[in-house]
Motif scaffolding. Sequence first.
Motif, PDB file in Angstrom:
ATOM      1  N   UNK A   1      14.617 -53.790  38.233  1.00 41.64           N
ATOM      2  CA  UNK A   1      14.706 -54.131  36.796  1.00 41.64           C
ATOM      3  C   UNK A   1      15.979 -54.942  36.505  1.00 41.64           C
ATOM      4  N   UNK A   2      15.779 -55.957  35.720  1.00 44.86           N
ATOM      5  CA  UNK A   2      16.932 -56.812  35.394  1.00 44.86           C
ATOM      6  C   UNK A   2      17.839 -56.135  34.372  1.00 44.86           C
ATOM      7  N   UNK A   3      19.086 -56.499  34.440  1.00 46.36           N
ATOM      8  CA  UNK A   3      20.050 -55.927  33.495  1.00 46.36           C
ATOM      9  C   UNK A   3      19.636 -56.175  32.059  1.00 46.36           C
ATOM     10  N   UNK A   4      19.152 -57.366  31.811  1.00 45.61           N
ATOM     11  CA  UNK A   4      18.830 -57.660  30.409  1.00 45.61           C
ATOM     12  C   UNK A   4      17.624 -56.880  29.920  1.00 45.61           C
ATOM     13  N   UNK A   5      16.746 -56.510  30.845  1.00 45.98           N
ATOM     14  CA  UNK A   5      15.615 -55.670  30.444  1.00 45.98           C
ATOM     15  C   UNK A   5      16.101 -54.276  30.079  1.00 45.98           C
ATOM     16  N   UNK A   6      16.929 -53.751  30.967  1.00 48.10           N
ATOM     17  CA  UNK A   6      17.509 -52.440  30.716  1.00 48.10           C
ATOM     18  C   UNK A   6      18.337 -52.477  29.436  1.00 48.10           C
ATOM     19  N   UNK A   7      19.120 -53.537  29.318  1.00 49.49           N
ATOM     20  CA  UNK A   7      19.987 -53.686  28.149  1.00 49.49           C
ATOM     21  C   UNK A   7      19.171 -53.689  26.864  1.00 49.49           C
ATOM     22  N   UNK A   8      18.109 -54.439  26.886  1.00 54.59           N
ATOM     23  CA  UNK A   8      17.329 -54.551  25.654  1.00 54.59           C
ATOM     24  C   UNK A   8      16.678 -53.223  25.290  1.00 54.59           C
ATOM     25  N   UNK A   9      16.266 -52.499  26.298  1.00 55.89           N
ATOM     26  CA  UNK A   9      15.663 -51.192  26.022  1.00 55.89           C
ATOM     27  C   UNK A   9      16.684 -50.201  25.476  1.00 55.89           C
ATOM     28  N   UNK A  10      17.912 -50.371  25.928  1.00 55.01           N
ATOM     29  CA  UNK A  10      18.962 -49.479  25.436  1.00 55.01           C
ATOM     30  C   UNK A  10      19.636 -50.057  24.197  1.00 55.01           C
ATOM     31  N   UNK A  11      19.173 -51.237  23.812  1.00 61.14           N
ATOM     32  CA  UNK A  11      19.758 -51.913  22.658  1.00 61.14           C
ATOM     33  C   UNK A  11      21.249 -52.153  22.848  1.00 61.14           C
ATOM     34  N   UNK A  12      21.559 -52.729  23.988  1.00 61.14           N
ATOM     35  CA  UNK A  12      22.938 -53.044  24.325  1.00 61.14           C
ATOM     36  C   UNK A  12      23.009 -54.419  24.945  1.00 61.14           C
ATOM     37  N   UNK A  13      24.215 -54.949  24.977  1.00 65.47           N
ATOM     38  CA  UNK A  13      24.431 -56.229  25.632  1.00 65.47           C
ATOM     39  C   UNK A  13      24.388 -56.030  27.150  1.00 65.47           C
ATOM     40  N   UNK A  14      23.904 -57.064  27.851  1.00 68.52           N
ATOM     41  CA  UNK A  14      23.852 -56.924  29.314  1.00 68.52           C
ATOM     42  C   UNK A  14      25.235 -56.661  29.897  1.00 68.52           C
ATOM     43  N   UNK A  15      26.243 -57.226  29.267  1.00 64.91           N
ATOM     44  CA  UNK A  15      27.584 -57.064  29.820  1.00 64.91           C
ATOM     45  C   UNK A  15      27.980 -55.594  29.892  1.00 64.91           C
ATOM     46  N   UNK A  16      27.519 -54.843  28.935  1.00 70.23           N
ATOM     47  CA  UNK A  16      27.857 -53.423  28.947  1.00 70.23           C
ATOM     48  C   UNK A  16      27.164 -52.705  30.096  1.00 70.23           C
ATOM     49  N   UNK A  34      17.618 -41.460  26.723  1.00 68.52           N
ATOM     50  CA  UNK A  34      16.846 -42.697  26.687  1.00 68.52           C
ATOM     51  C   UNK A  34      16.838 -43.367  28.048  1.00 68.52           C
ATOM     52  N   UNK A  35      18.014 -43.410  28.648  1.00 68.27           N
ATOM     53  CA  UNK A  35      18.122 -44.002  29.984  1.00 68.27           C
ATOM     54  C   UNK A  35      17.227 -43.261  30.977  1.00 68.27           C
ATOM     55  N   UNK A  36      17.223 -41.945  30.853  1.00 71.86           N
ATOM     56  CA  UNK A  36      16.398 -41.136  31.755  1.00 71.86           C
ATOM     57  C   UNK A  36      14.926 -41.503  31.608  1.00 71.86           C
ATOM     58  N   UNK A  37      14.510 -41.668  30.381  1.00 68.79           N
ATOM     59  CA  UNK A  37      13.113 -42.062  30.141  1.00 68.79           C
ATOM     60  C   UNK A  37      12.798 -43.394  30.792  1.00 68.79           C
ATOM     61  N   UNK A  38      13.672 -44.357  30.523  1.00 65.66           N
ATOM     62  CA  UNK A  38      13.464 -45.701  31.056  1.00 65.66           C
ATOM     63  C   UNK A  38      13.396 -45.699  32.578  1.00 65.66           C
ATOM     64  N   UNK A  39      14.287 -44.956  33.186  1.00 64.03           N
ATOM     65  CA  UNK A  39      14.352 -44.921  34.652  1.00 64.03           C
ATOM     66  C   UNK A  39      13.397 -43.898  35.245  1.00 64.03           C
ATOM     67  N   UNK A  40      12.741 -43.188  34.353  1.00 56.57           N
ATOM     68  CA  UNK A  40      11.842 -42.135  34.813  1.00 56.57           C
ATOM     69  C   UNK A  40      12.588 -41.103  35.657  1.00 56.57           C
ATOM     70  N   UNK A  41      13.735 -40.734  35.158  1.00 59.94           N
ATOM     71  CA  UNK A  41      14.573 -39.766  35.872  1.00 59.94           C
ATOM     72  C   UNK A  41      14.643 -38.462  35.088  1.00 59.94           C
ATOM     73  N   UNK A  42      15.173 -37.461  35.729  1.00 61.86           N
ATOM     74  CA  UNK A  42      15.283 -36.156  35.091  1.00 61.86           C
ATOM     75  C   UNK A  42      16.434 -36.152  34.071  1.00 61.86           C
ATOM     76  N   UNK A  43      16.101 -35.836  32.837  1.00 59.66           N
ATOM     77  CA  UNK A  43      17.112 -35.885  31.780  1.00 59.66           C
ATOM     78  C   UNK A  43      18.262 -34.925  32.023  1.00 59.66           C
ATOM     79  N   UNK A  44      17.915 -33.710  32.402  1.00 58.26           N
ATOM     80  CA  UNK A  44      18.957 -32.702  32.641  1.00 58.26           C
ATOM     81  C   UNK A  44      19.906 -33.159  33.738  1.00 58.26           C
ATOM     82  N   UNK A  45      19.307 -33.651  34.782  1.00 63.18           N
ATOM     83  CA  UNK A  45      20.106 -34.098  35.920  1.00 63.18           C
ATOM     84  C   UNK A  45      21.054 -35.228  35.523  1.00 63.18           C
ATOM     85  N   UNK A  46      20.508 -36.181  34.805  1.00 63.41           N
ATOM     86  CA  UNK A  46      21.318 -37.324  34.393  1.00 63.41           C
ATOM     87  C   UNK A  46      22.439 -36.896  33.458  1.00 63.41           C
TER      88      UNK A  46
END
Lengths: 80, 80
Positions: A1-16, A34-46
């Motif tokens: 996944x590209x940074x800008x895709x992740x960024x846009x989903x998190x509503x952040x600038x790619x630089x961040x 939110x990040x956990x959802x996007x990455x399909x990761x375990x929320x508790x773990x993250x």
Amino acid sequence: MLLRQLASKLDLDTSIISKVERGDRQLKKEQIPLLAEILNADKEELLMLWLADQVYSVIEGEPMADEALKSVSKKLKKAK
Amino acid sequence: MLLRQLASKLDLDTSIISKVERGDRQLKKEQIPLLAEILNADKEELLMLWLADQVYSVIEGEPMADEALKSVSKKLKKAK
DNA sequence: TATATATTTGCCAATATTTGTCAAGACATA
DNA sequence: TATGTCTTGACAAATATTGGCAAATATATA
């Protein structure tokens, strides 16, 4: 996944996102689930890893880090 | 020792000392060595306790606190 | 190589948090 | 009551965090 895709989903600038990945920045707690959802990761773990990062940045470079951690563990047990 | 005496030595308002004693506030790191001198206490020990307080305030109330602490300990060992 | 796309970096403004001051009030004691 | 000490909350100043922008750098691809 590209940074800008992740960024846009998190509503952040790619630089961040870039900085986060390189360890220059940390996300805000609210962004973790939110990040956990996007990455399909375990929320508790993250969330746990995020917490650990927070703690680490407090004790980083401290000579008494180890003792402090032990002291906290003790207090935590008593608090339960 | 009176609060105002301690306060003046730390160059702080008595209200802050009062809050610190009641756990409402924490001192700044730079103030700890000075405090240790005034109280004739061990600087390292006091700094360690101060650090532990910092850590505690990060993990306080967190369900994953314990796991996070363990994770940090692990990382700390590797870092050495 | 030249061009397009992706990432990194430094800097700045907005926002949030921390820290300290002040004044009013609570409490004890003479 | 009058005095001295401590506590509390509202506020201001200082500091830290957060996010955005733009330029620089890196990476891919024609």
